[in-house]
Motif scaffolding. Structure first.
Motif, PDB file in Angstrom:
ATOM      1  N   HIS A  36     -10.727  -6.803 -13.201  1.00  0.00           N
ATOM      2  CA  HIS A  36     -11.044  -6.018 -11.809  1.00  0.00           C
ATOM      3  C   HIS A  36     -10.223  -4.749 -11.594  1.00  0.00           C
ATOM      4  CE1 HIS A  36     -12.519  -5.688  -7.816  1.00  0.00           C
ATOM      5  NE2 HIS A  36     -11.159  -6.008  -7.296  1.00  0.00           N
ATOM      6  N   LEU A  37      -9.063  -4.791 -12.158  1.00  0.00           N
ATOM      7  CA  LEU A  37      -8.013  -3.754 -11.965  1.00  0.00           C
ATOM      8  C   LEU A  37      -8.104  -2.635 -12.644  1.00  0.00           C
ATOM      9  CD1 LEU A  37      -5.241  -5.942 -10.142  1.00  0.00           C
ATOM     10  CD2 LEU A  37      -7.030  -4.794  -8.882  1.00  0.00           C
ATOM     11  N   ASN A  80      -5.750 -10.332 -13.158  1.00  0.00           N
ATOM     12  CA  ASN A  80      -6.859  -9.762 -12.481  1.00  0.00           C
ATOM     13  C   ASN A  80      -7.081  -8.606 -13.254  1.00  0.00           C
ATOM     14  OD1 ASN A  80      -9.029  -9.677 -10.978  1.00  0.00           O
ATOM     15  ND2 ASN A  80      -8.109  -9.132  -9.096  1.00  0.00           N
ATOM     16  N   ILE A  82       0.662  -4.909 -14.833  1.00  0.00           N
ATOM     17  CA  ILE A  82      -0.501  -5.525 -14.146  1.00  0.00           C
ATOM     18  C   ILE A  82      -0.806  -6.716 -15.186  1.00  0.00           C
ATOM     19  CG2 ILE A  82      -2.718  -5.757 -13.425  1.00  0.00           C
ATOM     20  CD1 ILE A  82      -2.742  -2.705 -12.924  1.00  0.00           C
ATOM     21  N   GLU A 140      -5.563   0.575  -5.695  1.00  0.00           N
ATOM     22  CA  GLU A 140      -6.602   1.603  -5.735  1.00  0.00           C
ATOM     23  C   GLU A 140      -6.303   2.934  -5.881  1.00  0.00           C
ATOM     24  OE1 GLU A 140      -8.080   1.731  -1.618  1.00  0.00           O
ATOM     25  OE2 GLU A 140      -6.456   0.215  -1.197  1.00  0.00           O
ATOM     26  N   ARG A 169      -9.883   0.521 -12.676  1.00  0.00           N
ATOM     27  CA  ARG A 169      -9.927   1.514 -11.236  1.00  0.00           C
ATOM     28  C   ARG A 169      -9.235   2.844 -11.269  1.00  0.00           C
ATOM     29  NH1 ARG A 169      -8.476  -2.559  -6.174  1.00  0.00           N
ATOM     30  NH2 ARG A 169     -10.447  -3.613  -6.341  1.00  0.00           N
ATOM     31  N   THR A 182      -0.210  -2.266  -4.042  1.00  0.00           N
ATOM     32  CA  THR A 182       0.622  -3.655  -3.409  1.00  0.00           C
ATOM     33  C   THR A 182       1.047  -4.453  -4.396  1.00  0.00           C
ATOM     34  OG1 THR A 182      -1.229  -3.456  -1.549  1.00  0.00           O
ATOM     35  CG2 THR A 182       0.079  -5.964  -1.913  1.00  0.00           C
ATOM     36  N   LYS A 201       0.889  -1.274  -0.154  1.00  0.00           N
ATOM     37  CA  LYS A 201       0.069  -0.047   0.056  1.00  0.00           C
ATOM     38  C   LYS A 201       0.783   1.272  -0.146  1.00  0.00           C
ATOM     39  CE  LYS A 201      -4.237  -2.215   1.875  1.00  0.00           C
ATOM     40  NZ  LYS A 201      -5.042  -1.993   0.533  1.00  0.00           N
ATOM     41  N   LYS A 233      -0.085  -6.298  -7.846  1.00  0.00           N
ATOM     42  CA  LYS A 233      -1.063  -7.364  -7.345  1.00  0.00           C
ATOM     43  C   LYS A 233      -2.423  -6.826  -7.115  1.00  0.00           C
ATOM     44  CE  LYS A 233       2.283 -10.618  -5.847  1.00  0.00           C
ATOM     45  NZ  LYS A 233       2.669 -11.644  -4.643  1.00  0.00           N
ATOM     46  N   ASP A 234      -2.469  -5.501  -6.319  1.00  0.00           N
ATOM     47  CA  ASP A 234      -3.723  -4.745  -6.125  1.00  0.00           C
ATOM     48  C   ASP A 234      -3.303  -3.146  -6.304  1.00  0.00           C
ATOM     49  OD1 ASP A 234      -6.246  -4.470  -5.319  1.00  0.00           O
ATOM     50  OD2 ASP A 234      -5.886  -4.442  -3.274  1.00  0.00           O
TER      51      ASP A 234
END
Length: 318
Positions: free
Chosen positions: A59-60, A56, A53, A91, A63, A73, A18, A88-89
């Motif tokens: 989903h990502l 996923n 990326i 936001e 965003r 992350t 994060k 991996k993530d």
């Protein structure tokens, strides 16, 4: 705070939890096997790094967009002689939650002192028309506020807040010193061009991402700056020769057509400004290159196309 990229490149961080970045570029690309992935450039005050990326995507990928602040992350990875981030993530976060002044890289020099040096150079001009021109441009409050915070380039040199002011003052001071060495140079013309040569970068580069604006991509800082100066000159009592010589210096300061110069320098002052601009734009990244403490070698310095060797100085044994 906001120095994750430097920590990655110094191999201090493998796992990223994060951390905050600015997305300066976002592209939907295809791998060799035909699969889509997202390619990014991430920015914080310590530098720029590539990111990808792979998984996923559904989903990502929607965003966030280029220009957004994000929390990421993932993991760092060394590939093709460059560090990158595998995400991996991700936001999007509200820009109000980011300390922008602390986030963006900034000049290490004192902004007030740089401004004083700039106006000191303007005050030294004896030619009334050129002095009036410089005063009208640099005392415009809206323009000057953008000018003192603008970068001088996207990434090659002085790519930080205050970089354009720092580069402009440096070119001006070098120009002043060389007029003492080369006597047959028009001092006021040289210094005026030194201070005006890059003013179009105020509108060429986005002050947050340092990416090129639409105006920057379609017109470019040389023509933007030329137009600003030409419009001001039309309202001033300046001879035609002075106008043409100054505008030529601005148009020719990149030196060669392959470097985006609309004209090659064909006056003494234009030739000298091109050389001074080249000198300062190359020495800044050289002098500020990060040196590996163990090997004494820097990473590749893009503007000169090579690494440099600069080991730490050691005291001689007595």
């Amino acid at each position: 705070m906001y120095d994750c990229i430097e920590a990655i490149k110094q191999k201090r961080i493998k796992k990223i939890e994060k951390e905050t970045f600015l997305v300066s570029e976002k592209h939907i690309l295809k791998a060799r096997n035909g699969d889509e992935y997202v390619g990014l450039k991430l920015k914080d005050r310590s530098g720029i790094i590539d990111a990808k990326i792979w998984n996923n995507l559904l989903h990502l990928k929607d965003r966030f967009e280029a220009g957004d602040f994000v929390k990421i992350t993932g993991e760092s990875n060394f590939y093709n002689d460059n560090w990158q981030v595998i995400i991996k993530d991700i936001e999007k976060i509200d820009e109000k939650d980011v300390d922008k002044k602390a986030f963006l890289p900034s000049t290490s020099k004192n902004l007030d002192q740089l401004q004083n040096e700039l106006f000191g150079l303007i005050d030294s001009i004896k030619h009334p028309g050129l002095k009036k021109l410089l005063e009208e441009i640099f005392t415009d409050e809206v323009f000057f506020e953008r000018f003192i915070h603008a970068p001088a380039a996207k990434s090659m040199h002085h790519a930080y807040v205050g970089g354009l002011l720092e580069h402009t003052v440096s070119v001006g001071k070098i120009a002043l010193s060389l007029t003492k060495e080369y006597k047959d140079i028009d001092r006021d013309m040289l210094i005026s061009c030194a201070l005006l040569h890059d003013i179009g970068k105020v509108y060429e580069l986005d002050p947050m991402t340092f990416n090129y604006t639409t105006e920057g991509k379609l017109i470019g800082h040389i023509i933007i700056g030329y137009t600003i100066v030409q419009n001001k000159l039309e309202k001033l009592n300046v001879s035609e020769d002075t106008k043409i010589n100054l505008l030529h210096c601005i148009l020719a300061h990149h030196g060669e057509y392959e470097y985006g110069s609309p004209k090659k320098p064909k006056t003494k002052e234009a030739i000298l400004i091109n050389l001074i601009d080249m000198l300062d734009s190359r020495m800044e990244p050289v002098l500020n290159a990060k040196i590996d403490e163990n090997t004494g070698w820097s990473d590749m310095i893009r503007i000169i196309g090579k690494s440099i060797y600069a080991p730490k100085k050691q005291k001689e044994l007595l």
